[in-house]
Design an enzyme around this catalytic site. Structure first.
Site, PDB file in Angstrom:
ATOM      1  N   THR A 133       0.868  -1.177   0.000  1.00 17.30           N
ATOM      2  CA  THR A 133       0.000   0.000   0.000  1.00 17.30           C
ATOM      3  C   THR A 133       0.903   1.225   0.000  1.00 17.30           C
ATOM      4  O   THR A 133       1.570   1.513   1.003  1.00 17.30           O
ATOM      5  CB  THR A 133      -0.922   0.010   1.230  1.00 17.30           C
ATOM      6  N   LYS A 210      -7.680   1.006  -2.582  1.00 21.05           N
ATOM      7  CA  LYS A 210      -7.236   0.558  -1.248  1.00 21.05           C
ATOM      8  C   LYS A 210      -7.213   1.728  -0.268  1.00 21.05           C
ATOM      9  O   LYS A 210      -7.657   1.609   0.886  1.00 21.05           O
ATOM     10  CB  LYS A 210      -5.849  -0.067  -1.367  1.00 21.05           C
ATOM     11  N   LYS A 285      -0.286   5.429   8.455  1.00 20.64           N
ATOM     12  CA  LYS A 285       0.318   5.606   7.131  1.00 20.64           C
ATOM     13  C   LYS A 285      -0.749   5.693   6.041  1.00 20.64           C
ATOM     14  O   LYS A 285      -0.691   6.573   5.169  1.00 20.64           O
ATOM     15  CB  LYS A 285       1.264   4.443   6.820  1.00 20.64           C
TER      16      LYS A 285
END
Length: 339
Positions: A133, A210, A285
């Protein structure tokens, strides 16, 4: 009061949620499994993904798996447990030998560093499937780097967590259209690590999907934690409140499958001392990536921005930095109350 009794309190019953994905094209598994497969990144997710890939494609000698991790002990452990696999001395050895390479890395700079280290060792027509990711800009830079060398890179971030990686039930959000000629090659490998392969469009679209999903997840976890803390401070038990939410409009994946209060769901990370699962640092994050993606298009995030800042506060606390992201509830409950 047991969860099952919540409906007796006047809350409407409804069928279990079953969100439809019928409108989403799924990738065909038409291409043969490649002979030479590489895997870079043997962390909590990557190790389990590589193990499934090995078991389903390599254990019988059909394909050969070469693995690499910057931590020598990780790759040594993998080959000790998977004797037909090979550990590479460098990442360039993997990228130079494999037909398809799966990467599971911590961030965009790590992916770009991997590609630069490989340089001209990257073979023409090699397919890289990046399941990390990372930010969309890094994906686009990596795609261009590979294209300049006649190779292909497709973003394919995952949903499902460590449990899904272990069980081989991950969902892959793939930055490719259903008509993309490289998709069957990607699907031939991804299908051995997950259950769903969802083409999202152009390169980078998988990462956007995502990031959007985890933006919702982070906001929902914070909202459920806040509402639960409010209820407990007014005398409700977490079991009763969770039961009410799960038969009412507050129902969500968090309330049903990943409740942040220990004991509400025996198998949850919260019930294991907030260990395992999806780390708070990773959520922080991903929320940062969502805010950066929004800034790129000049879009404010009235819920995302404060949620990001709250999780930033959580992971700055040494007590919480290594815990599961659902520990945001415990962090909230331990903050001083307002006078």
């Amino acid at each position: 009061m047991p969860l099952a009794d919540a409906a007796a309190m006047g809350c409407p019953r409804r069928a279990p949620a079953s969100p439809s994905t019928a409108h989403l094209p799924t990738a065909p598994v038409a291409a043969p499994v490649p002979r030479e497969i590489g895997f870079v990144g043997l962390g909590n997710m990557g190790y389990n993904m590589a193990a499934n890939l090995y078991a389903k494609t390599c254990a019988d000698g059909g394909s050969r798996l070469t693995v690499y991790d910057t931590v020598p002990a990780a790759r040594e452990r993998f080959v000790a447990q998977h004797p037909a696999a090979r550990a590479a001395a460098t990442s360039a050895d993997v990228l130079g030998a494999a037909d398809v390479v799966v990467t599971m890395l911590p961030d965009g700079p790590a992916l770009l560093a991997l590609l630069r280290a490989a340089g001209d060792a990257l073979r023409r027509d090699t397919l890289l499937l990046d399941c990390s990711t990372i930010d969309v800009a890094a994906v686009q830079a990596a795609v261009a780097f590979c294209a300049d060398r006649g190779a292909h890179l497709v973003d394919a971030p995952v949903s499902g967590g460590v449990g899904g990686a272990q069980a081989g039930t991950l969902t892959f959000m793939v930055g490719a259209a259903a008509s993309d000629g490289v998709l069957p090659r990607a699907a031939a490998v991804l299908a051995h690590m997950g259950q769903r392969i969802l083409p999202c469009g152009a390169r980078g679209a998988g990462q956007v999907a995502k990031i959007c999903n985890n933006l919702v997840l982070g906001i929902t976890m914070l909202a459920v934690s806040e509402a639960t803390a409010l209820g407990l401070n007014h005398g409700l038990t977490p079991q009763v409140l969770a039961g009410i939410m799960n038969v009412s409009s507050g129902r969500s994946w968090v309330t049903e499958m990943y409740h942040p209060v220990p004991g509400v769901q025996p198998g949850s990370a919260a019930s294991r001392g907030y260990t395992g699962g999806f780390g708070a640092k990773l959520m922080a994050k991903d929320l940062r990536l969502a805010c950066e993606a929004a800034a790129q298009v000049g879009m404010p995030l009235p819920l995302g921005e404060p949620t990001r800042h709250y999780f930033d506060d959580v992971v700055r606390d040494p007590e919480y930095a290594s815990l599961d992201f659902s520990a945001v509830y415990r962090y909230m409950m331990q903050r001083p109350k307002q006078p």
